[in-house]
Design a protein around this motif. Sequence first.
Motif, mmCIF file in Angstrom:
data_model
loop_
_atom_site.group_PDB
_atom_site.id
_atom_site.type_symbol
_atom_site.label_atom_id
_atom_site.label_comp_id
_atom_site.label_asym_id
_atom_site.label_seq_id
_atom_site.Cartn_x
_atom_site.Cartn_y
_atom_site.Cartn_z
ATOM 1 N N GLU A 220 6.587 -5.964 10.752
ATOM 2 C CA GLU A 220 6.191 -4.815 9.941
ATOM 3 C C GLU A 220 7.378 -4.128 9.266
ATOM 4 O O GLU A 220 7.199 -3.128 8.580
ATOM 5 N N ILE A 222 9.964 -2.900 6.713
ATOM 6 C CA ILE A 222 9.944 -2.820 5.249
ATOM 7 C C ILE A 222 11.349 -2.751 4.677
ATOM 8 O O ILE A 222 11.535 -2.895 3.466
ATOM 9 N N GLN A 263 6.931 -6.748 3.030
ATOM 10 C CA GLN A 263 5.886 -6.020 3.731
ATOM 11 C C GLN A 263 5.610 -4.660 3.081
ATOM 12 O O GLN A 263 4.498 -4.131 3.172
ATOM 13 N N LEU A 265 5.069 -4.005 0.114
ATOM 14 C CA LEU A 265 4.025 -4.142 -0.907
ATOM 15 C C LEU A 265 2.651 -3.787 -0.348
ATOM 16 O O LEU A 265 1.808 -3.248 -1.066
ATOM 17 N N ASN A 266 2.419 -4.072 0.929
ATOM 18 C CA ASN A 266 1.129 -3.732 1.534
ATOM 19 C C ASN A 266 0.923 -2.224 1.578
ATOM 20 O O ASN A 266 -0.175 -1.728 1.332
ATOM 21 N N TYR A 267 1.993 -1.490 1.900
ATOM 22 C CA TYR A 267 1.894 -0.040 1.986
ATOM 23 C C TYR A 267 1.764 0.594 0.595
ATOM 24 O O TYR A 267 1.151 1.652 0.447
ATOM 25 N N LYS A 269 0.122 -0.633 -1.735
ATOM 26 C CA LYS A 269 -1.178 -1.050 -2.265
ATOM 27 C C LYS A 269 -1.028 -1.841 -3.561
ATOM 28 O O LYS A 269 -1.775 -1.659 -4.520
ATOM 29 N N ASP A 271 -1.910 -4.732 -4.799
ATOM 30 C CA ASP A 271 -2.821 -5.817 -4.465
ATOM 31 C C ASP A 271 -3.515 -6.435 -5.665
ATOM 32 O O ASP A 271 -4.455 -7.191 -5.518
ATOM 33 N N ASP A 278 5.618 -7.171 -7.575
ATOM 34 C CA ASP A 278 5.692 -8.219 -6.565
ATOM 35 C C ASP A 278 7.153 -8.609 -6.395
ATOM 36 O O ASP A 278 7.933 -8.564 -7.352
#
Length: 311
Positions: A220, A222, A263, A265-267, A269, A271, A278
């Motif tokens: 996890e 970042i 990681q 990028l997930n926080y 959002k 997507d 990216d």
Amino acid sequence: MAAAGARPVELGFAESAPAWRLRSEQFPSKVYAPLPGRPDAFHRCIFLFCCREQPCCAGLRVFRNQLPRKNDFYSYEPPSENPPPETGESVCLQLKSGAHLCRVCGCLGPKTCSRCHKAYYCSKEHQTLDWRLGHKQACAQPDHLDHIIPDHNFLFPEFEIVIETEDEIMPEVVEKEDYSEIIESMGEALEEELDSMAKHESREDKIFQKFKTQIALEPEQILRYGRGIAPIWISGENIPQEKDIPDCPCGAKRILEFQVMPQLLNYLKADRLGKSIDWGILAVFTCAESCSLGTGYTEEFVWKQDVTDTP
């Protein structure tokens, strides 16, 4: 414990934080990286900027700022860890100097709403956006504006970065594949080409396996911070050479300060495949001497490495 002679690596993790803390005057919405033993860098911050729209994501910008402990912007003593009871969850959109901040982005807001004269903006574009997303209704009740936290979807979500020291340096457990039997079974005309392909694939696999092994215990993470350490790359392609990292304007070399991991990028959002930001790795390089800049900012250097780099 880190291996002998190795510099410790600090890992950053995203954690939710109350609005009062994220928007506090002394809460660093950046990487706070003071230098011990350097009075001129008691407060030292690295700011990394990025637009969420895919066409802009190559235009990453990074800036460094540093100040002594006694300065005109921060108090001499550290801020309280507890929320100020008089403000609670409200948003402060005015500096002690009297300058107002934009309700949308938090930048300096010299423009004001002509109707209520309570809402400030950095630009006509942000005023228009805020009008559509709620100020049209709130404008009739200007006394409540300071207690409303604007929520504009085009901004990145905010998190606090909490730090832990990486316990140990993970060993490389990657063995080179044996391609000899394959090559021997093919004609001599293809031997050189296959050998070249095998070496490339082995190198690519080794680099990616090292990346996966290194982050396996803390997937996890970042951010990896370690001034002067070597980055861990996610791909064998698009790795910068020394000549690719420009020197600081002061003449000093630049060294790695930290790297941002995928990681994050997930926080954020991010997507929308092909339409949002990216990256594989963002490696931030700063002046090795951390040259003194007074109260100004200097631009540093960021290298973006994708998971795969296709020409």
